[in-house]
Structures are given as structure tokens and as C-alpha cells.
Write a protein that holds these residues in place. Structure first.
Motif, PDB file in Angstrom:
ATOM      1  N   SER A 151      37.009  62.623   1.271  1.00  0.00           N
ATOM      2  CA  SER A 151      38.358  62.405   1.768  1.00  0.00           C
ATOM      3  C   SER A 151      38.982  63.708   2.279  1.00  0.00           C
ATOM      4  O   SER A 151      38.757  64.786   1.728  1.00  0.00           O
ATOM      5  CB  SER A 151      39.239  61.827   0.656  1.00  0.00           C
ATOM      6  OG  SER A 151      40.598  61.812   1.049  1.00  0.00           O
ATOM      7  N   LEU A 153      42.457  63.712   2.767  1.00  0.00           N
ATOM      8  CA  LEU A 153      43.877  63.463   2.573  1.00  0.00           C
ATOM      9  C   LEU A 153      44.634  64.716   2.140  1.00  0.00           C
ATOM     10  O   LEU A 153      45.842  64.824   2.364  1.00  0.00           O
ATOM     11  CB  LEU A 153      44.081  62.350   1.537  1.00  0.00           C
ATOM     12  CG  LEU A 153      43.655  60.942   1.982  1.00  0.00           C
ATOM     13  CD1 LEU A 153      43.871  59.952   0.850  1.00  0.00           C
ATOM     14  CD2 LEU A 153      44.427  60.519   3.229  1.00  0.00           C
ATOM     15  N   ASP A 154      43.918  65.668   1.510  1.00  0.00           N
ATOM     16  CA  ASP A 154      44.596  66.894   1.063  1.00  0.00           C
ATOM     17  C   ASP A 154      44.471  68.022   2.078  1.00  0.00           C
ATOM     18  O   ASP A 154      44.788  69.171   1.785  1.00  0.00           O
ATOM     19  CB  ASP A 154      44.051  67.337  -0.294  1.00  0.00           C
ATOM     20  CG  ASP A 154      42.588  67.744  -0.244  1.00  0.00           C
ATOM     21  OD1 ASP A 154      41.948  67.538   0.816  1.00  0.00           O
ATOM     22  OD2 ASP A 154      42.076  68.267  -1.246  1.00  0.00           O
ATOM     23  N   GLY A 155      43.986  67.712   3.268  1.00  0.00           N
ATOM     24  CA  GLY A 155      43.866  68.718   4.307  1.00  0.00           C
ATOM     25  C   GLY A 155      42.545  69.448   4.334  1.00  0.00           C
ATOM     26  O   GLY A 155      42.341  70.328   5.174  1.00  0.00           O
ATOM     27  N   TYR A 157      40.881  70.812   1.353  1.00  0.00           N
ATOM     28  CA  TYR A 157      40.575  71.638   0.181  1.00  0.00           C
ATOM     29  C   TYR A 157      39.483  70.990  -0.682  1.00  0.00           C
ATOM     30  O   TYR A 157      38.525  71.638  -1.086  1.00  0.00           O
ATOM     31  CB  TYR A 157      41.842  71.858  -0.657  1.00  0.00           C
ATOM     32  CG  TYR A 157      42.856  72.739   0.017  1.00  0.00           C
ATOM     33  CD1 TYR A 157      42.763  74.130  -0.054  1.00  0.00           C
ATOM     34  CD2 TYR A 157      43.900  72.194   0.762  1.00  0.00           C
ATOM     35  CE1 TYR A 157      43.683  74.944   0.581  1.00  0.00           C
ATOM     36  CE2 TYR A 157      44.826  73.002   1.408  1.00  0.00           C
ATOM     37  CZ  TYR A 157      44.715  74.369   1.312  1.00  0.00           C
ATOM     38  OH  TYR A 157      45.624  75.179   1.962  1.00  0.00           O
ATOM     39  N   LYS A 158      39.644  69.708  -0.946  1.00  0.00           N
ATOM     40  CA  LYS A 158      38.652  69.013  -1.770  1.00  0.00           C
ATOM     41  C   LYS A 158      37.286  69.022  -1.096  1.00  0.00           C
ATOM     42  O   LYS A 158      36.261  69.236  -1.747  1.00  0.00           O
ATOM     43  CB  LYS A 158      39.109  67.576  -2.029  1.00  0.00           C
ATOM     44  CG  LYS A 158      38.164  66.778  -2.913  1.00  0.00           C
ATOM     45  CD  LYS A 158      38.714  65.380  -3.162  1.00  0.00           C
ATOM     46  CE  LYS A 158      37.770  64.568  -4.040  1.00  0.00           C
ATOM     47  NZ  LYS A 158      38.293  63.195  -4.286  1.00  0.00           N
ATOM     48  N   ARG A 161      35.713  72.425  -1.534  1.00  0.00           N
ATOM     49  CA  ARG A 161      35.365  72.690  -2.933  1.00  0.00           C
ATOM     50  C   ARG A 161      34.125  71.906  -3.340  1.00  0.00           C
ATOM     51  O   ARG A 161      33.231  72.415  -4.028  1.00  0.00           O
ATOM     52  CB  ARG A 161      36.551  72.360  -3.833  1.00  0.00           C
ATOM     53  CG  ARG A 161      37.693  73.380  -3.700  1.00  0.00           C
ATOM     54  CD  ARG A 161      39.004  72.827  -4.199  1.00  0.00           C
ATOM     55  NE  ARG A 161      38.996  72.567  -5.624  1.00  0.00           N
ATOM     56  CZ  ARG A 161      39.935  71.883  -6.270  1.00  0.00           C
ATOM     57  NH1 ARG A 161      40.959  71.380  -5.595  1.00  0.00           N
ATOM     58  NH2 ARG A 161      39.863  71.708  -7.566  1.00  0.00           N
ATOM     59  N   GLN A 191      42.464  80.667  -1.239  1.00  0.00           N
ATOM     60  CA  GLN A 191      43.212  79.423  -1.379  1.00  0.00           C
ATOM     61  C   GLN A 191      42.427  78.359  -2.135  1.00  0.00           C
ATOM     62  O   GLN A 191      43.004  77.378  -2.585  1.00  0.00           O
ATOM     63  CB  GLN A 191      43.586  78.878   0.001  1.00  0.00           C
ATOM     64  CG  GLN A 191      44.592  79.738   0.756  1.00  0.00           C
ATOM     65  CD  GLN A 191      44.886  79.153   2.113  1.00  0.00           C
ATOM     66  OE1 GLN A 191      43.989  78.844   2.885  1.00  0.00           O
ATOM     67  NE2 GLN A 191      46.153  78.979   2.411  1.00  0.00           N
ATOM     68  N   LYS A 193      40.511  76.719  -5.139  1.00  0.00           N
ATOM     69  CA  LYS A 193      40.472  76.817  -6.588  1.00  0.00           C
ATOM     70  C   LYS A 193      39.027  76.871  -7.056  1.00  0.00           C
ATOM     71  O   LYS A 193      38.122  76.404  -6.379  1.00  0.00           O
ATOM     72  CB  LYS A 193      41.196  75.617  -7.207  1.00  0.00           C
ATOM     73  CG  LYS A 193      42.671  75.531  -6.833  1.00  0.00           C
ATOM     74  CD  LYS A 193      43.308  74.310  -7.451  1.00  0.00           C
ATOM     75  CE  LYS A 193      44.778  74.199  -7.049  1.00  0.00           C
ATOM     76  NZ  LYS A 193      45.420  72.991  -7.610  1.00  0.00           N
ATOM     77  N   VAL A 197      35.783  69.730  -8.991  1.00  0.00           N
ATOM     78  CA  VAL A 197      36.470  68.489  -8.655  1.00  0.00           C
ATOM     79  C   VAL A 197      35.448  67.359  -8.673  1.00  0.00           C
ATOM     80  O   VAL A 197      34.237  67.590  -8.603  1.00  0.00           O
ATOM     81  CB  VAL A 197      37.139  68.578  -7.267  1.00  0.00           C
ATOM     82  CG1 VAL A 197      38.226  69.623  -7.275  1.00  0.00           C
ATOM     83  CG2 VAL A 197      36.111  68.885  -6.188  1.00  0.00           C
ATOM     84  N   CYS A 225      37.508  61.694   7.532  1.00  0.00           N
ATOM     85  CA  CYS A 225      36.888  62.313   6.362  1.00  0.00           C
ATOM     86  C   CYS A 225      36.007  63.467   6.818  1.00  0.00           C
ATOM     87  O   CYS A 225      35.816  63.690   8.019  1.00  0.00           O
ATOM     88  CB  CYS A 225      36.058  61.278   5.595  1.00  0.00           C
ATOM     89  SG  CYS A 225      34.634  60.673   6.534  1.00  0.00           S
TER      90      CYS A 225
END
Length: 252
Positions: A151, A153-155, A157-158, A161, A191, A193, A197, A225
Motif C-alpha cells: 500500500s 496510502l502513507d506516501g 514510507y511503509k 521500510r 525519515q 523508522k 512493519v 501501490c
């Protein structure tokens, strides 16, 4: 259509197989539309509530059905010999596969995998993989390709990661690397983390079966995606699938 059956944890009987029946293929395409477009918001060209594209007529279609013969899970597989005749794999719209395809061996591509929300406890996905594994072994496939989606949806980052996590232990050798055609923008390292995840179920299943990721992710605007190109060496397929069917093939 050859059928195998099982009982899900809910007690509902499931059957699975490879189908060439037009009505079942359409039912699989309707499920794909329901999951990808209605549930996940993919921006796909649809016709009458079904998801279909130019690859469907050339693919093997795997389905899992419930006790009412309704399709509750599906995936499709494109043999490399067929892909060569029709201009390439679906994933070649997203990645340059030239280096990967120079390796000797027979390739196939898995795609459009989806499961009805009521059947995501594990049995349906396991049955799909069982059918796919049997096909791979029987057809002498050496490598299975597939796009695993994350996904955005968070721009992003996920996506980055997860990419970092799986690349640490599951990065393919240089000869199997691919180049994304729509590069996912890199995020500054400070930026990101460092905590882990959750990896999406399909990608997690690929990794459990011994698959590798073939490089950086690609941005897929239609599905909204990020996609990682995943490579599975069929010889490394998990014991419960590959060894079982290889043994059957040798003793048949």
C-alpha cells in the motif's frame, strides 16, 4: 477441471482446481473486480463488473470454490513460452526483465491473486498454492515470477521500510535483478523508522516459500501501490508443496 477439496477453519467445504470453463473464469474476474476495484480502490478498466486484460486468454486460471460453487479465491499463471509469443509477461509493463530472462531455465508468472474477505484465514490461500505448485512441477517450471504489492496510502514510507526488511535476507543475486520502469521516489534515510512493519500476506507467503526480491520497487498507478518483483526458485518451494509433488511425479 481436476478437483481437490478441504474444509476451512469455519467448517465450510472448499474445492480447488485449474479451470478452462468460461463461466468460472468470468466468476474469477468478478472476484478480482470486487477485491481490487471495490475493496482496494484500484483504477482498472472494467467491463460489466469484471476485471480482465489482454493476458487472461493466455493464462491458466486457478480457483477455489465454496460449497455453493462460488469462486472465493483465484490466481492466474502465464507460462514463459506463451509470454514469449504474446510480447512478454505482465510484469514487463513495470520492470525491465532483460537481465533476469538471460538466465537459463523455464519461467512462469503468477498474478491477480485475490481472496474473498470471508476466506482469508489461510485455507483458501494454501489451496491456491497447492494447485500452483503441482502445475509448476508437472510443467517443469524452474522459476516463478510475481509482483507483490504494498500500500502507498502513507506516501511510501511503509513500502520502503518493507523493501528494506525483505532485502536484508531475501535479495536476489545480481543476475536476477530487475529495473523498475516507474521508480518509487526514495525517501531520506533519516525519515525512515527502524522498527519493523507488517509484511503484506502475499509477500510474506512468498518469503516463507523461499522467494527473493529482485531489486527496487515500482510505482503502480493503476493499483495505487508499490510493487516488488519476486522470484521463486521452484526447487526451493516449501516441503509441503514441491517435494510432495516431485515425489509423486517420480513414482507416477
Amino acid at each position: 477441471m481436476q478437483i481437490q477439496s478441504a474444509v476451512a477453519s469455519s467448517g465450510r467445504k472448499l474445492t480447488s482446481g485449474v479451470t478452462t470453463e468460461p463461466a468460472r473464469i468470468v466468476a474469477a474476474q468478478r472476484l478480482r473486480h470486487q477485491i481490487f476495484t471495490c475493496e482496494y480502490g484500484a483504477d482498472l478498466e472494467t467491463d460489466g463488473g469484471i476485471d480482465q486484460d489482454r493476458f487472461d486468454p493466455w493464462c491458466e486460471h486457478f480457483v477455489v470454490m465454496d460449497q455453493h460453487s462460488e469462486v472465493v479465491a483465484t490466481t492466474r499463471l502465464l507460462h514463459g513460452d506463451v509470454a514469449a509469443r504474446i510480447g512478454g509477461f505482465y510484469s514487463e509493463d513495470e520492470f525491465n526483465l532483460d537481465r533476469l530472462k538471460r538466465n537459463p531455465g523455464v519461467f512462469a508468472e503468477l498474478g491477480r491473486t485475490c481472496i474473498h474477505s470471508d476466506y482469508r484465514s489461510g485455507a483458501a490461500l494454501s489451496m491456491l498454492w497447492s494447485e500452483v505448485a503441482k502445475y509448476l512441477v508437472q510443467e517443469g517450471i524452474d522459476y516463478l515470477l510475481g509482483c507483490a504489492s504494498i500500500s502507498m496510502l502513507d506516501g511510501g514510507y511503509k513500502a520502503w521500510r518493507i523493501t528494506q526488511q525483505v532485502q536484508q535476507e531475501h535479495l536476489a543475486a545480481d543476475d536476477f535483478r530487475v529495473i523498475p520502469k516507474r521508480t518509487l521516489p526514495h525517501l531520506a534515510s533519516h525519515q525512515l523508522k527502524t522498527d519493523k512493519v507488517a509484511i503484506p500476506p502475499l509477500l510474506r507467503t512468498y518469503m516463507r516459500l523461499g522467494a527473493e526480491v529482485c531489486g527496487e520497487p515500482c510505482w503502480d498507478p493503476a493499483f495505487r501501490c508499490a510493487d516488488l518483483l519476486v522470484l521463486l526458485h521452484v526447487d526451493k518451494l516449501a516441503h509441503r508443496y514441491a517435494r510432495r509433488y516431485k515425489l509423486e511425479a517420480r513414482t507416477a
